[in-house]
Design a protein around this motif. Structure first.
Motif, mmCIF file in Angstrom:
data_model
loop_
_atom_site.group_PDB
_atom_site.id
_atom_site.type_symbol
_atom_site.label_atom_id
_atom_site.label_comp_id
_atom_site.label_asym_id
_atom_site.label_seq_id
_atom_site.Cartn_x
_atom_site.Cartn_y
_atom_site.Cartn_z
ATOM 1 N N THR A 91 0.854 -1.199 0.000
ATOM 2 C CA THR A 91 0.000 0.000 0.000
ATOM 3 C C THR A 91 0.882 1.237 0.000
ATOM 4 O O THR A 91 1.732 1.389 0.879
ATOM 5 C CB THR A 91 -0.903 0.005 1.245
ATOM 6 O OG1 THR A 91 -1.527 -1.262 1.362
ATOM 7 C CG2 THR A 91 -1.962 1.080 1.152
ATOM 8 N N SER A 320 -7.181 -1.622 1.919
ATOM 9 C CA SER A 320 -6.510 -0.339 1.741
ATOM 10 C C SER A 320 -6.421 0.048 0.266
ATOM 11 O O SER A 320 -6.092 1.184 -0.050
ATOM 12 C CB SER A 320 -5.104 -0.440 2.316
ATOM 13 O OG SER A 320 -4.383 -1.427 1.603
ATOM 14 N N ALA A 322 -4.609 -2.102 -1.831
ATOM 15 C CA ALA A 322 -3.437 -2.828 -2.337
ATOM 16 C C ALA A 322 -3.894 -3.976 -3.233
ATOM 17 O O ALA A 322 -4.860 -4.667 -2.926
ATOM 18 C CB ALA A 322 -2.618 -3.377 -1.178
#
Lengths: 420, 362
Positions: A91, A320, A322
């Motif tokens: 991330t 997140s 990612a």
């Protein structure tokens, strides 16, 4: 169906100096704040509800609901905290905003300060982002000089609000809200016992709002375009655009902004985004949302929409943002061993299941890795994952099992091959 | 904390027993109030819950995340249905014990806390005889801290409940013990790794009293007694006038140790004198067993009649000749409050002076 016009990254690359208030306002910066201060506070909360903006840090909790909880809290003062402790492996989207458009985050935080009548905002920036902290400091100084921070903001009598920048010390667990607040207070970064909720008893035991960097940037976007328009960018399960981080065996790694609900295949294969694998081998699995997110097998990710609802329904998660792509050369057990090493390293050591359990899990994965598994070890692994999830005190320990369980579900044969 | 001034109550069911408690009561306290025992390791009733050991887990019907919550931290809610010994709870506790045993040196026979170790007690209760994690990382064996003269610290027996550090920081206010490191390597450390002989550590031994295992143990206990060999007698510590309550532990008619009791003035704490000093004079060979009267510069044994008679004579003489204020009384702080009261009464009423003092300025 690529994004017509970027919402969060609209100024990135256009601004020559990302900390310049002049350039920021030229490209629509502080418009949302100007709009917000003449709006009714309830109306702002209504817009956020309509927008169905979900928290961008990973937990995807509806931001409007979080803000309403704090809004209803009677105690004062209230604190606004921005979680910029971006430590989730894979991330790196907050980094982009903090470095390339820091004033957009500041704007979102000032709007929050206005809504809650708060005088102090804190931004907790990951210690490893030292150079970005310098950029952010400059942006805060510029905003203060231009009258967007400090006393009587924009000439409004009594609108006093300023930002404090705190540097993290390198612990992943400080991304957990209560551990982050402890760290801001100068205590060791370990999670607090809940209840009480942070909106009632947070920073310095006062009501506190903790939101992610991207969430604050989204708040400005919601105010600018209105909740309805923001919702329409996404789907009914979550409005707006999302910053995604492509990494791993992907041809074009990097941060991209996509509308929620975009076909995942387009993100992975179109030249505008991922462009397929970097190795030419097909995708084996994708790890979504960081280490605490689930692993999606090539079967699972087929024909998916990048949308909260569609992902959850198929046991995946946006998290997140990612997207770590692994091709067919990767062994699921090898991959999981490295994931587990991360958790062993980052467990804060407070509660028993996470402190000792993560190490025991890693030892079991290493046993599988050297093909030393015994009959019953897979069942033992499953039991351990269940207990650690149920018993851990905070999100870190509770999500240790997410990736391992999904790997076990998708690649059980690889685990079985390691049993003697 | 946000509290409502009017006391609201909630009614819940714990193990099929109904229970009404004030809002904000934890499940653990509610269960204790109706006589249901829940195991705890890190919990200290004087402090906010730490929630770290997770052994006090209970099951809430229909609760979030599988319904297992730590009872020390979770608040009771209206209509809640709680099970403290359901199969899932028992399995979860077994798992915690299994993990704790996987990093705990098992030398129960020679351990000072054999018989009074909570880990031992719960392992016995839940049938966890040995860890299932036979191979794996361990805290190095036996590398203890023996810098303190009253007790030793053995990290390989520590289960990281943190009670010692909480007592030291929050109750004793000395801040000597602290938690260092993270993950598996989390350990109890002195601040900046100072020795436990540093003046910051008063050797109060409250960390030892708080320790649920043999990680912190008194040398006295290690050498002289086990908990099952002693009889406890609650009394008031004679060392000063604070009036701390403690149990004197006797074995074969001899006092061998002292344990703090939750008294009104000491709340389960003791100082170094109470914990390690105040009982040792009892069996000392240096004690006076008969009054002594100085004759020709030498103390000679005398009877009580002789001694008291002499005192009365001398005091009467001085009072007659010089007046009552020529006499002053000084009592020993090791006397009890009641004795001190009687002493000043005697000075004022019988002798007739206000010249009274006491050395209780420790």
């Amino acid at each position: 169906m690529a994004l017509k016009e970027p919402v969060l990254l609209k100024r990135v690359e256009k601004m020559t100096d990302p900390t310049s208030v002049e350039e920021f306002t030229k490209y629509g910066g502080f418009d949302a704040l100007k709009k917000a201060v003449i709006m009714d506070k309830e109306a702002i909360l209504d817009e956020l509800d309509t927008a169905h903006l979900r928290g961008r840090g990973g937990a995807a909790y509806p931001l409007g609901r979080k803000w309403r909880h704090l809004y209803g809290s009677q105690n004062t003062p209230k604190y606004i905290v921005c979680n910029a402790d971006e430590g989730e492996p894979g991330t790196f989207k907050d980094k982009m905003l903090l470095e390339k458009d820091p004033l957009s985050v500041i704007e979102g935080m000032v709007i929050a300060g206005y809504v809650f009548g708060s005088n102090d905002g804190y931004i907790y920036i990951r210690g490893e982002y030292r150079h970005i902290q310098a950029v952010f400091h400059q942006a805060v100084r510029n905003a203060r000089a231009a009258g967007y921070l400090g006393k009587n903001i924009m000439g409004i009598e009594g609108f006093d609000y300023d930002l404090h920048i705190i540097s993290g010390g390198g612990a992943y667990v400080c991304g957990e809200n209560s551990a982050l607040l402890n760290s801001v207070e100068g205590k060791t970064g370990r999670p607090r016992v809940k209840p009480p909720h942070l909106a009632d008893v947070g920073l310095y035991l006062k009501p506190t709002l903790v939101n992610n960097v991207e969430s604050f940037a989204c708040v400005s976007a919601v105010i600018n375009m209105g909740g309805e328009a923001f919702l329409n960018l996404g789907t009914k399960d979550g409005g707006g655009t999302k910053l995604i981080c492509l990494s791993g065996h992907i041809k074009n790694p990097g941060v991209y902004e996509v509308e929620l609900g975009m076909p995942l295949d387009e993100i992975l294969y179109s030249e505008e985004y991922g462009g397929g694998t970097s190795t030419g081998r097909p995708i084996k699995f994708i790890h979504f949302g960081g280490q605490s997110g689930p692993i999606g097998t090539s079967e699972q990710i087929k024909d998916r929409l990048y949308d909260y609802g569609d992902f959850w329904y198929n046991k995946l998660a946006i998290g997140s943002g990612a997207i770590v792509v692994m091709d067919t050369s990767v062994n699921a057990i090898d991959y999981m061993t490295s994931v587990m090493e991360f958790f062993v390293h980052e467990s804060c050591g407070k509660c028993t299941p996470c402190r000792l359990g993560t190490t025991r899990l890693l030892e079991l994965f290493k046993k599988f890795q050297r093909h030393g598994g015994k009959q019953g070890d897979i069942e033992k692994l499953e039991k351990m994952l269940e207990h650690i999830t149920n018993l851990s005190a905070c999100g870190l320990g509770q999500s240790v099992s997410v990736s391992a369980r999904s790997a076990l579900a998708g690649y059980r044969d690889e685990f079985e091959a390691c049993i003697n | 904390m946000v509290t409502d001034s009017a006391i609201k109550t909630v009614t819940l069911t714990i193990d099929n027993k109904s229970c009404t408690v004030p809002k904000g009561t934890t499940i653990l306290k509610a269960a204790q109030s109706i006589g249901i025992d829940i195991p705890t390791l890190c919990y200290m009733k004087e402090l906010v819950p730490d929630g770290s050991c997770r052994i006090c887990v209970v099951e809430i019907e229909g609760g979030r995340k599988g319904g297992l919550v730590p009872s020390c931290a979770e608040h009771c809610a209206e209509g809640m249905v709680v099970y403290t010994r359901s199969q899932r709870v028992v399995e979860a506790r077994k798992f915690i014990l299994d993990l704790l045993l996987s990093d705990h040196t098992l030398e129960c026979f020679s351990c000072a806390r054999n018989g009074s170790c909570k880990l031992q007690e719960y392992c016995l209760e839940y049938g966890v005889e040995r860890t299932s994690f036979r191979i794996g990382k361990r805290t190095p064996f036996g590398k203890g801290d023996t810098s303190n003269r009253f007790f030793e610290f053995r990290p390989d027996k520590c289960i990281m409940c943190r009670r010692c550090a909480h007592v030291c920081e929050k109750l004793q206010g000395r801040d000597v013990l602290s938690i260092a490191g993270r993950g598996f390597d989390t350990h109890i450390s002195t601040c900046y790794d100072i020795a436990r002989t540093d003046p910051t550590c008063e050797s109060c031994g409250n960390c030892v009293s708080a320790c649920p295992t043999g990680a912190l143990s008194s040398y006295d206990q290690k050498r002289n007694y086990r908990s099952y060999e002693v009889t406890s007698t609650q009394t008031t510590c004679p060392h000063c006038a604070v009036g701390c309550q403690f149990n004197l532990l006797t074995k074969n008619g001899k006092i061998v140790g002292a344990d703090p009791v939750d008294g009104p003035t000491n709340k389960g704490l003791l100082c170094v004198k109470g914990k390690y000093g105040s009982y040792k004079f009892v069996h000392s060979g240096d004690r006076l067993t008969t009054p002594l009267i100085k004759k020709d510069g030498k103390f000679e044994p005398a009877t009580w009649e002789e001694a008291l008679g002499l005192i009365v004579n001398k005091l009467t003489q001085i009072k007659k000749k010089e007046g009552a204020d020529a006499i002053a009384g000084f009592s020993c702080s090791r006397s009890t409050n009641e004795d001190n009261y009687m002493f000043q009464k005697m000075m004022r009423a019988a002798i007739g002076t206000n010249n009274v003092d006491n050395c209780a300025r420790v």
